[in-house]
Design a protein around this motif. Structure first.
Motif, PDB file in Angstrom:
ATOM      1  N   ASP A  38      37.878  -2.739  -8.336  1.00 36.16           N
ATOM      2  CA  ASP A  38      38.031  -2.496  -9.763  1.00 36.16           C
ATOM      3  C   ASP A  38      36.758  -1.968 -10.392  1.00 36.16           C
ATOM      4  N   LEU A  39      35.623  -2.329  -9.810  1.00 37.34           N
ATOM      5  CA  LEU A  39      34.369  -1.883 -10.399  1.00 37.34           C
ATOM      6  C   LEU A  39      33.256  -1.821  -9.380  1.00 37.34           C
ATOM      7  N   LEU A  40      32.280  -0.998  -9.714  1.00 36.14           N
ATOM      8  CA  LEU A  40      31.038  -0.905  -8.956  1.00 36.14           C
ATOM      9  C   LEU A  40      30.022  -1.754  -9.696  1.00 36.14           C
ATOM     10  N   GLN A  41      29.465  -2.759  -9.010  1.00 36.17           N
ATOM     11  CA  GLN A  41      28.519  -3.654  -9.688  1.00 36.17           C
ATOM     12  C   GLN A  41      27.064  -3.365  -9.353  1.00 36.17           C
ATOM     13  N   ILE A  42      26.792  -2.755  -8.198  1.00 33.45           N
ATOM     14  CA  ILE A  42      25.402  -2.524  -7.776  1.00 33.45           C
ATOM     15  C   ILE A  42      25.285  -1.184  -7.060  1.00 33.45           C
ATOM     16  N   LYS A  43      24.170  -0.500  -7.312  1.00 30.49           N
ATOM     17  CA  LYS A  43      23.736   0.641  -6.500  1.00 30.49           C
ATOM     18  C   LYS A  43      22.270   0.378  -6.186  1.00 30.49           C
ATOM     19  N   ALA A  44      21.916   0.460  -4.913  1.00 36.52           N
ATOM     20  CA  ALA A  44      20.534   0.171  -4.523  1.00 36.52           C
ATOM     21  C   ALA A  44      20.093   1.086  -3.386  1.00 36.52           C
ATOM     22  N   ILE A  45      18.800   1.403  -3.403  1.00 32.05           N
ATOM     23  CA  ILE A  45      18.164   2.117  -2.300  1.00 32.05           C
ATOM     24  C   ILE A  45      16.993   1.258  -1.849  1.00 32.05           C
ATOM     25  N   THR A  46      17.026   0.869  -0.587  1.00 33.33           N
ATOM     26  CA  THR A  46      15.978   0.047   0.003  1.00 33.33           C
ATOM     27  C   THR A  46      15.241   0.866   1.044  1.00 33.33           C
ATOM     28  N   VAL A  47      13.925   0.769   1.031  1.00 36.68           N
ATOM     29  CA  VAL A  47      13.108   1.482   2.009  1.00 36.68           C
ATOM     30  C   VAL A  47      12.252   0.473   2.779  1.00 36.68           C
ATOM     31  N   ARG A  48      11.900   0.858   3.999  1.00 35.39           N
ATOM     32  CA  ARG A  48      11.060   0.016   4.846  1.00 35.39           C
ATOM     33  C   ARG A  48       9.957   0.897   5.430  1.00 35.39           C
ATOM     34  N   TRP A  49       8.752   0.335   5.522  1.00 34.33           N
ATOM     35  CA  TRP A  49       7.616   1.046   6.082  1.00 34.33           C
ATOM     36  C   TRP A  49       6.688   0.062   6.768  1.00 34.33           C
ATOM     37  N   ARG A  50       5.797   0.599   7.586  1.00 34.54           N
ATOM     38  CA  ARG A  50       4.799  -0.213   8.290  1.00 34.54           C
ATOM     39  C   ARG A  50       3.410   0.159   7.791  1.00 34.54           C
ATOM     40  N   HIS A  51       2.580  -0.878   7.720  1.00 35.60           N
ATOM     41  CA  HIS A  51       1.180  -0.665   7.337  1.00 35.60           C
ATOM     42  C   HIS A  51       0.354  -1.789   7.938  1.00 35.60           C
ATOM     43  N   GLU A  52      -0.692  -1.406   8.678  1.00 32.60           N
ATOM     44  CA  GLU A  52      -1.596  -2.371   9.299  1.00 32.60           C
ATOM     45  C   GLU A  52      -0.854  -3.489  10.028  1.00 32.60           C
ATOM     46  N   ASN A  53       0.022  -3.086  10.933  1.00 28.03           N
ATOM     47  CA  ASN A  53       0.771  -4.006  11.796  1.00 28.03           C
ATOM     48  C   ASN A  53       1.722  -4.940  11.044  1.00 28.03           C
ATOM     49  N   HIS A  54       2.107  -4.580   9.843  1.00 24.79           N
ATOM     50  CA  HIS A  54       3.093  -5.344   9.080  1.00 24.79           C
ATOM     51  C   HIS A  54       4.216  -4.406   8.661  1.00 24.79           C
ATOM     52  N   SER A  55       5.393  -4.968   8.550  1.00 22.17           N
ATOM     53  CA  SER A  55       6.544  -4.217   8.073  1.00 22.17           C
ATOM     54  C   SER A  55       6.876  -4.697   6.661  1.00 22.17           C
ATOM     55  N   TYR A  56       7.102  -3.745   5.757  1.00 21.13           N
ATOM     56  CA  TYR A  56       7.401  -4.068   4.367  1.00 21.13           C
ATOM     57  C   TYR A  56       8.730  -3.432   3.972  1.00 21.13           C
ATOM     58  N   SER A  57       9.394  -4.046   3.013  1.00 16.17           N
ATOM     59  CA  SER A  57      10.670  -3.541   2.521  1.00 16.17           C
ATOM     60  C   SER A  57      10.766  -3.811   1.030  1.00 16.17           C
ATOM     61  N   ASP A  58      11.312  -2.848   0.288  1.00 16.98           N
ATOM     62  CA  ASP A  58      11.499  -3.032  -1.147  1.00 16.98           C
ATOM     63  C   ASP A  58      12.530  -2.016  -1.634  1.00 16.98           C
ATOM     64  N   HIS A  59      13.029  -2.249  -2.836  1.00 18.85           N
ATOM     65  CA  HIS A  59      13.984  -1.341  -3.471  1.00 18.85           C
ATOM     66  C   HIS A  59      13.219  -0.325  -4.310  1.00 18.85           C
ATOM     67  N   ILE A  60      13.549   0.949  -4.123  1.00 19.51           N
ATOM     68  CA  ILE A  60      13.025   1.945  -5.059  1.00 19.51           C
ATOM     69  C   ILE A  60      13.994   2.115  -6.225  1.00 19.51           C
ATOM     70  N   LEU A  61      15.222   1.636  -6.023  1.00 18.26           N
ATOM     71  CA  LEU A  61      16.248   1.687  -7.058  1.00 18.26           C
ATOM     72  C   LEU A  61      17.153   0.478  -6.897  1.00 18.26           C
ATOM     73  N   ARG A  62      17.421  -0.188  -8.012  1.00 19.75           N
ATOM     74  CA  ARG A  62      18.382  -1.299  -8.001  1.00 19.75           C
ATOM     75  C   ARG A  62      19.003  -1.365  -9.390  1.00 19.75           C
ATOM     76  N   LEU A  63      20.259  -0.939  -9.468  1.00 12.02           N
ATOM     77  CA  LEU A  63      20.979  -0.905 -10.734  1.00 12.02           C
ATOM     78  C   LEU A  63      22.171  -1.847 -10.675  1.00 12.02           C
ATOM     79  N   PHE A  64      22.468  -2.462 -11.808  1.00 10.37           N
ATOM     80  CA  PHE A  64      23.564  -3.423 -11.918  1.00 10.37           C
ATOM     81  C   PHE A  64      24.466  -3.029 -13.074  1.00 10.37           C
TER      82      PHE A  64
END
Length: 187
Positions: A38-64
């Protein structure tokens, strides 16, 4: 070599919510069912990258969306061109290639709601899950859609879309500085 995955509390809560909805759906949907949303409640884009032997993840877009009159959310200022208007939140081939060039992984997700997403026939339910970029682009806030829930409730394929009208909806989409948020994480 070991890599630590650093996720935010919000992302953990979002993942937990998706897992809870998916487990609730397990009793009502088979591995691949077409369901009316009946409806779209979320649109999100999540990205992941590595830096100095660590992996990071975050949303560049998150709409509700509340599905009735409002769209809210956050978009990284550096990637704000993904939101040309609340009616049209799409990712072009060129923008997708830019993201793939900057990040190790780019994931698109949508959240859909309807009567077919609840294990209780009297309740309305929702499912937030990854989708293809094409399906992310095809469904917009205010739309109704037919979706196929696949891959053990871990993927949404959009089958058909009935356009909605969100021209009079309130929008509150804030921007944040991606480079400031992730300066210590190689971004």
């Amino acid at each position: 070599m070991a890599y630590a995955i650093m996720i935010s509390r919000r992302e953990l809560i979002g993942i937990s919510g998706s897992a809870l909805v998916s487990s609730t759906l397990a009793g009502c949907l088979s591995d691949s069912d077409t369901v009316s949303a009946d409806l779209l409640q979320i649109k999100a884009i999540t990205v992941r990258w590595r830096h100095e032997n660590h992996s990071y993840s975050d949303h560049i877009l998150r709409l509700f969306s509340d599905g009735e009159s409002e769209i809210t959310g956050l978009v990284a200022t550096e990637y704000g061109n993904v939101v040309s208007s609340p009616v049209e939140v799409t990712v072009s081939d060129e923008f997708h290639e830019t993201l793939e060039g900057e990040f190790e992984t780019v994931r698109y997700a949508i959240g859909v709601c309807g009567d077919g997403f609840s294990s209780d026939a009297d309740n309305h339910g929702c499912l937030n899950a990854p989708t293809s970029r094409e399906d992310f682009n095809s469904v917009q806030f205010g739309d109704q859609s037919e979706v196929e829930v696949a891959d053990n409730h871990n993927h949404i394929d959009v089958q058909d879309v009935k356009r909605g009208d969100v021209e009079d909806w309130d929008t509150d989409i804030s921007e944040f500085e991606w480079s400031e948020r992730h300066a210590e994480h190689g971004q």
